[in-house]
Design an enzyme around this catalytic site. Structure first.
Site, PDB file in Angstrom:
ATOM      1  N   GLY B  17     -28.404  19.729  55.881  1.00 55.21           N
ATOM      2  CA  GLY B  17     -29.746  20.298  56.078  1.00 55.21           C
ATOM      3  C   GLY B  17     -30.511  19.516  57.131  1.00 55.21           C
ATOM      4  O   GLY B  17     -30.660  18.304  57.012  1.00 55.21           O
ATOM      5  N   GLY B  19     -33.743  19.990  58.111  1.00 58.50           N
ATOM      6  CA  GLY B  19     -35.191  20.174  58.029  1.00 58.50           C
ATOM      7  C   GLY B  19     -35.866  18.824  58.246  1.00 58.50           C
ATOM      8  O   GLY B  19     -35.279  17.900  58.820  1.00 58.50           O
ATOM      9  N   PHE B  20     -37.086  18.702  57.763  1.00 57.15           N
ATOM     10  CA  PHE B  20     -37.816  17.445  57.974  1.00 57.15           C
ATOM     11  C   PHE B  20     -37.084  16.255  57.364  1.00 57.15           C
ATOM     12  O   PHE B  20     -36.975  15.201  57.971  1.00 57.15           O
ATOM     13  CB  PHE B  20     -39.220  17.545  57.381  1.00 57.15           C
ATOM     14  CG  PHE B  20     -40.141  18.416  58.187  1.00 57.15           C
ATOM     15  CD1 PHE B  20     -40.422  18.107  59.505  1.00 57.15           C
ATOM     16  CD2 PHE B  20     -40.718  19.542  57.635  1.00 57.15           C
ATOM     17  CE1 PHE B  20     -41.267  18.906  60.267  1.00 57.15           C
ATOM     18  CE2 PHE B  20     -41.568  20.348  58.383  1.00 57.15           C
ATOM     19  CZ  PHE B  20     -41.837  20.035  59.697  1.00 57.15           C
ATOM     20  N   VAL B  84     -22.153  24.177  53.675  1.00 51.26           N
ATOM     21  CA  VAL B  84     -21.413  23.554  52.570  1.00 51.26           C
ATOM     22  C   VAL B  84     -21.227  24.600  51.477  1.00 51.26           C
ATOM     23  O   VAL B  84     -22.193  25.247  51.069  1.00 51.26           O
ATOM     24  CB  VAL B  84     -22.167  22.327  52.019  1.00 51.26           C
ATOM     25  CG1 VAL B  84     -21.499  21.807  50.750  1.00 51.26           C
ATOM     26  CG2 VAL B  84     -22.230  21.226  53.073  1.00 51.26           C
ATOM     27  N   GLU B 177     -52.498  31.443  55.026  1.00 51.69           N
ATOM     28  CA  GLU B 177     -52.330  31.422  56.481  1.00 51.69           C
ATOM     29  C   GLU B 177     -51.898  32.786  57.022  1.00 51.69           C
ATOM     30  O   GLU B 177     -52.407  33.252  58.035  1.00 51.69           O
ATOM     31  CB  GLU B 177     -51.324  30.329  56.873  1.00 51.69           C
ATOM     32  CG  GLU B 177     -51.969  28.956  56.831  1.00 51.69           C
ATOM     33  CD  GLU B 177     -50.983  27.803  56.912  1.00 51.69           C
ATOM     34  OE1 GLU B 177     -51.441  26.659  57.099  1.00 51.69           O
ATOM     35  OE2 GLU B 177     -49.769  28.015  56.771  1.00 51.69           O
ATOM     36  N   ASP B 306     -37.820  19.145  49.367  1.00 51.52           N
ATOM     37  CA  ASP B 306     -38.267  19.902  48.193  1.00 51.52           C
ATOM     38  C   ASP B 306     -37.139  20.344  47.276  1.00 51.52           C
ATOM     39  O   ASP B 306     -37.387  20.990  46.264  1.00 51.52           O
ATOM     40  CB  ASP B 306     -39.195  21.075  48.568  1.00 51.52           C
ATOM     41  CG  ASP B 306     -38.624  21.970  49.645  1.00 51.52           C
ATOM     42  OD1 ASP B 306     -37.684  21.547  50.332  1.00 51.52           O
ATOM     43  OD2 ASP B 306     -39.119  23.098  49.811  1.00 51.52           O
ATOM     44  N   ALA B 321     -44.034  19.149  53.795  1.00 48.98           N
ATOM     45  CA  ALA B 321     -43.390  18.495  54.942  1.00 48.98           C
ATOM     46  C   ALA B 321     -43.489  16.971  54.915  1.00 48.98           C
ATOM     47  O   ALA B 321     -42.499  16.265  55.149  1.00 48.98           O
ATOM     48  CB  ALA B 321     -44.002  19.027  56.234  1.00 48.98           C
ATOM     49  N   GLN B 322     -44.691  16.472  54.643  1.00 46.37           N
ATOM     50  CA  GLN B 322     -44.913  15.025  54.714  1.00 46.37           C
ATOM     51  C   GLN B 322     -43.983  14.202  53.832  1.00 46.37           C
ATOM     52  O   GLN B 322     -43.312  13.300  54.325  1.00 46.37           O
ATOM     53  CB  GLN B 322     -46.355  14.764  54.293  1.00 46.37           C
ATOM     54  CG  GLN B 322     -47.213  14.172  55.353  1.00 46.37           C
ATOM     55  CD  GLN B 322     -48.532  13.780  54.715  1.00 46.37           C
ATOM     56  OE1 GLN B 322     -48.814  12.612  54.536  1.00 46.37           O
ATOM     57  NE2 GLN B 322     -49.324  14.764  54.343  1.00 46.37           N
TER      58      GLN B 322
END
Lengths: 448, 448
Positions: B17, B19-20, B84, B177, B306, B321-322
């Site tokens: 993965g 991502g962040f 995977v 949003e 997450d 994200a953080q």
């Protein structure tokens, strides 16, 4: 209900197709006392000369496409995202897919052309996508980039990978531009990105059926283009007709050429809307128009762009962007004059400023006819190409964006839009038999 | 064959993965004496906090997505576009879809989460797309823009059109949003583009199942968000559970709400890869990790982002994200320390700088916790949001591009990527029964 019901006195102009011809017709009429309806299947105009750069990860779709509504903001213009399914030219009506019927006093038909697979659409279209729309460009980008990813994965798994042969069928400007751009990607922009394959081992082959690459250009420029392609390692084979396309390879005569990605730039056919007018066509299906761009017997209809078979001063008008713009503009101006009670006396005249085609990064050919006559090649021609294309792009914002993308790509060797979206399958991946002589297997260890 | 075969002594780190969390783990290890393999199904990292702006035609896909290979250029890192399919944690192996088997000494699992339709994936996913990938964003953009085009066409044909109700299911940050951005499009950016419909008649409805919009925020900011949404005309209905989604409408309890486009922002579920580890999970399927981010019994595995259910100083670490970045970084640093023969003593600590969410143009809420504590609302919060997101974007080129796009969008009221690509069908268009009380039919004549 037709457009312009609120002002029966005004002439109703129906423009079908918002390519170069359609847009320019609408623009020429922006301040005329007419009611304009522009119908296009897409919501956006596509700046086709740069479409190959979307396919090749240099530009974003939005850099070269703009909503038609945003371009045509004149209060006398309405835009419909819809499709014409038939015309009733006697009643001056167009029937749309949605069921809407549009009446017109003038019709500007400018629906251009589409890929022609010479009757093999069903078998070949998916195996060898062509380049006409944003969707086509994104699909080509996906396939080209995916080929390198798949090769890297297979190299890691099995220690070998199918030869990274990219076959471009057709050696006109689009074929040459696609081939040059694939070579750029492989040899310049993704050079450092892989650990197991050597992207520079990719081999790009152009197969052209006629004896000449870039047949529309003069001999010295054709020779220069060939030389420039040779320098970046693109193999050009002319007089080679593809007789079959299969997953993983193409057949030329008796020969089988392995291909991880096959692209189609070999032929176009006129939009089927030409036939619906019931007027004389060329054998290929282009609408034969007179010197005022009218098909026979229909002074209220203009056919513009590459759907038309038009002549200018005894010469056939080519099916490219420049004459399309001029034809659209001519049709628009004629309608304006007539709507003001006048008559357009001058026939359509194609003012040919010349042609240019890029051959990868920093090289091109240009057959300049205005403001001076010159045959240009290499870097100079490429610079001219950059300037002309920035100039003709629509919208300050897009110009800025394309300029920025080019700066990054050409100065810093970074292509900016290297995204694989959609499916992870590549039709025919690994279906080649590996007998192709230009097979390269290069392993690079993970560490220096 | 596993990564790093050329240097058996080096530890092999498998990061699944990009991502962040995954990216930050790889970056923390860029100069470590390990061999890193990053596996992702996509070839690009997606900056998810700005994904809704791709869906809403403000940004291009390439502005917020970058090839993982281009980000992770360290010579100790290889990137594989693959998936995977299973783990053999006893043998420390991952099996990929392509057939490749990767051995690892350390595994960083950071595959995040996907949409959860509460068991109704098959029925609801196509009717109410969620927003996790570039493809999702392009599909949402297509639907939202197409609704206006279809309404214009139908208005011309029949003099009426289905109410332009957009229903957003879920009142978390993404829902808010999306709702704010649809309202911006309708009321600001396409205002002048249509002749027959009034885009500003569009009605955006947020349906939130819990009693509170933006439940993770303090009460004063929640109230401010509600107020700001009210000001831009978004209807917020909390405590309203959607019981069914059908083409053209949704059902809330006994009520039917017409909807030309329904969007899903209601729930996520952890990536299915968590289950494959054979370790304790939460009921929802998140991997329970200790204070060093290890699942039970596997000090060689880190679960980050997450997908993990982690605690920091007695608090549950939120799935945004953080903390994902910080978890990835922590995993990477831990592996680096251990590969140098040391031991990471400090447990993972989530340093919470606060949260922010935008509510359309020029308004937002921000719960700032660092470098000072403050509850910000409105324009100031929105400016802070702009600065923070430009800062965290990856790559100078992307920052420049996003900055330019925002400047055009917010200063000149031009959204730049208003392209409809793909199909021209809108599921459920016109399937509403027209009984909805917030139906608006506005005709504007073609001429002033």
């Amino acid at each position: 209900m037709a457009a312009g019901e609120n002002s029966a006195a005004r002439r109703r102009v129906l423009i079908v197709g918002a390519g170069f011809a359609g847009l320019n017709a609408a623009r020429a009429l922006a301040h005329a006392e007419v009611n304009i309806t522009v119908v296009d299947r897409k919501n956006h105009h596509t700046f086709q000369p740069l479409l190959y750069q979307v396919a090749m990860a240099v530009l974003s779709a939005a850099d070269i496409a703009q909503p038609i509504r945003a371009i045509l903001r004149s209060p006398n213009t309405q835009v419909l995202m819809d499709e014409v399914v038939s015309f009733d030219t006697a009643a001056r009506r167009a029937n749309l897919k949605s069921g809407t019927v549009l009446e017109y006093d003038y019709l500007v038909l400018a629906t251009g052309s589409t890929h022609s697979y010479f009757g093999k659409e069903e078998q070949w279209a998916d195996l060898a996508p062509g380049l006409k729309t944003i969707e086509d460009a994104v699909e080509i980008r996906r396939r080209v980039l995916l080929a390198f990813e798949k090769a890297e994965g297979e190299m890691l798994e099995s220690g070998s990978h199918p030869a990274l042969n990219f076959v471009v069928i057709g050696g006109g400007p689009t074929g040459v531009e696609l081939a040059g751009a694939i070579s750029d990607i492989a040899k310049l922009y993704i050079r450092k990105d892989f650990r197991h394959i050597d992207p520079a081992s990719a081999q790009v082959v152009i197969l052209e059926g006629s004896p000449d690459l870039l047949g529309a250009y003069p001999a010295d420029l054709r020779a220069s283009a060939l030389q420039q392609l040779k320098e970046i390692g693109v193999i050009v084979r002319t007089g080679q007709r593809v007789t079959d396309i299969q997953p993983g390879y193409v057949i030329v005569g008796e020969e089988r050429i392995d291909s991880v990605v096959t692209l189609w730039a070999a032929g176009v056919q006129p939009s089927p809307l030409g036939k619906m007018l019931g007027v004389p066509l060329t054998p290929k299906g282009n609408v034969i128009v007179d010197d005022h761009l009218h098909p026979e017997g229909h002074p209220e209809i203009f056919v513009c762009g590459d759907l038309a078979h038009a002549m200018s001063v005894g010469q056939h008008v080519p099916g490219v962007a420049q004459p399309a713009m001029q034809m659209g503009d001519y049709a628009g101006r004629t309608i304006k004059v007539e709507s003001e009670g006048g008559r357009m006396k001058k026939p359509f005249y194609y003012f040919d400023k010349g042609d240019m085609a890029t051959i990868g990064r920093a090289s091109a050919i240009a057959n300049v006819k205005w403001p001076f006559r010159a045959h240009m090649s290499g870097f100079l021609a490429w610079c001219a190409w950059l300037v002309v294309h920035i100039f003709f792009l629509i919208g300050f914002r897009n110009r800025l964006s394309v300029f920025r993308n080019w700066a990054f790509t050409y100065l810093f060797f970074q292509d900016g839009v290297r995204l694989i979206t959609g499916s992870q399958d590549l039709p025919g991946w690994g279906a080649g038999d590996g007998t192709d002589p230009i097979r390269h297997l290069t392993t690079r260890p993970l560490e220096p």
